[in-house]
Design a protein around this motif. Structure first.
Motif, PDB file in Angstrom:
ATOM      1  N   GLU A  17       0.827  -1.206   0.000  1.00 40.51           N
ATOM      2  CA  GLU A  17       0.000   0.000   0.000  1.00 40.51           C
ATOM      3  C   GLU A  17       0.864   1.261   0.000  1.00 40.51           C
ATOM      4  OE1 GLU A  17      -2.501  -0.384   3.373  1.00 40.51           O
ATOM      5  OE2 GLU A  17      -3.664  -2.060   2.545  1.00 40.51           O
ATOM      6  N   THR A  18       1.965   1.221   0.747  1.00 41.00           N
ATOM      7  CA  THR A  18       2.860   2.380   0.813  1.00 41.00           C
ATOM      8  C   THR A  18       3.465   2.683  -0.545  1.00 41.00           C
ATOM      9  OG1 THR A  18       3.399   1.903   3.128  1.00 41.00           O
ATOM     10  CG2 THR A  18       4.925   3.320   1.915  1.00 41.00           C
ATOM     11  N   THR A  48       0.930   4.011  -3.064  1.00 41.18           N
ATOM     12  CA  THR A  48       0.661   5.431  -2.813  1.00 41.18           C
ATOM     13  C   THR A  48       1.787   6.305  -3.351  1.00 41.18           C
ATOM     14  OG1 THR A  48      -0.594   4.877  -0.815  1.00 41.18           O
ATOM     15  CG2 THR A  48       0.183   7.143  -1.014  1.00 41.18           C
TER      16      THR A  48
END
Length: 298
Positions: free
Chosen positions: A231-232, A235
């Motif tokens: 997810e990091t 993003t």
């Protein structure tokens, strides 16, 4: 350093709570010495500098209230320090009693802290949905700590053997000296009933000293860390793509995405270079034990 002088010792080992969840107290000790041996370290004698034990509890309806905490009658500021209370949105979020390097107890909302610090693998340990409202269902961590001064002066502990001998007594003394009480009846504090939350924390802390494991397999934490990292990076990629669109002065997002995808595909065609980049990422991220085992046990 190759020296028998205690002042020349230059290796300090710190263990995270995650390792203790996975491997237990005895398992962690074994892994420490395995890694030190793999590093080529010569362990002549250990000196325990600090001990923390903790449990995580959920109890519907429980609220942390400073007025319900009973401290030892003989407590003084120099021995135990003042109670440190932290509030968030009018609710008590954490309470710390005592000062290091003495004896200390900390009770705090670990669920909130895990979200703030992005330690989201704890939600996999607890089996909870990290997107649920944490204020309604907090996970309370009860952590008891013994600093260097308390270990040496009060418990006479320096070695593993000495620690093993006194650890159950340390838990018992600490959890009986400090209490969270339920309903106050009469004026005699000693007769006020201990809250079920504190009984449960005491029982589970004692279980740690008896070598009981949490039953969490490493894969659950590793998969959780991978998901957070994914997810990091996603993003970051979206943010960089937006910046690139500004640099290129284009609003044609589909074409930009197609161009980036083609560049990634072209880079991956050079398999040796691509694999080398992945290995660097694996070493940097260190999300499994595989690299350590390959490098040091081959």
């Amino acid at each position: 350093k190759h020296s028998v002088n205690r002042k020349e010792w230059n290796l300090r080992v710190s263990v995270k709570a995650k390792a203790l969840v996975l491997y237990g107290y005895e398992g962690v000790k074994a892994r420490i010495y395995e890694r030190l041996e793999a590093m080529g370290a010569t362990v002549m004698q250990e000196s325990i500098g600090r001990v923390d034990l903790c449990v995580d509890l959920m109890l519907p309806g429980f609220e942390l209230q400073p007025e319900n905490i009973i401290s030892p009658a003989q407590s003084t500021q120099s021995d135990h320090g003042d109670m440190n209370v932290h509030r968030r949105a009018r609710r008590v979020d954490s309470i710390t009693l005592g000062k290091m390097p003495g004896r200390q107890i900390c009770i705090y909302n670990k669920r909130r802290e895990a979200k703030i610090k992005r330690n989201l693998h704890w939600f996999d340990v607890w089996g909870l949905d990290r997107d649920e409202n944490s204020s309604e269902n907090p996970v309370w961590r009860v952590e008891i700590r013994a600093g260097k001064r308390y270990l040496s002066e009060q418990l006479n502990v320096k070695t593993w053997a000495e620690l093993d001998a006194v650890l159950p007594d340390f838990v018992k003394m600490t959890m009986e000296a400090y209490r969270i009480i339920g309903i106050k009846t009469g004026q005699n504090v000693s007769r006020w009933a201990t809250h079920e939350f504190w009984h449960e924390a005491h029982s589970r802390l004692m279980a740690i000293t008896n070598g009981e494991l949490c039953g969490i397999v490493p894969g659950r934490i590793v998969s959780g860390k991978r998901r957070v990292l994914q997810e990091t990076y996603e993003t970051l990629i979206v943010g960089l793509a937006a910046s690139l669109s500004e640099v290129c002065q284009t609003d044609d997002v589909p074409t930009l995405a197609q161009t980036l995808a083609q560049k990634i595909n072209n880079a991956a065609l050079n398999q040796s270079d691509w694999n080398r980049r992945r290995q660097r990422a694996k070493r940097r991220l260190s999300i499994t034990d595989e690299f350590y085992q390959q490098e040091h046990h081959a």
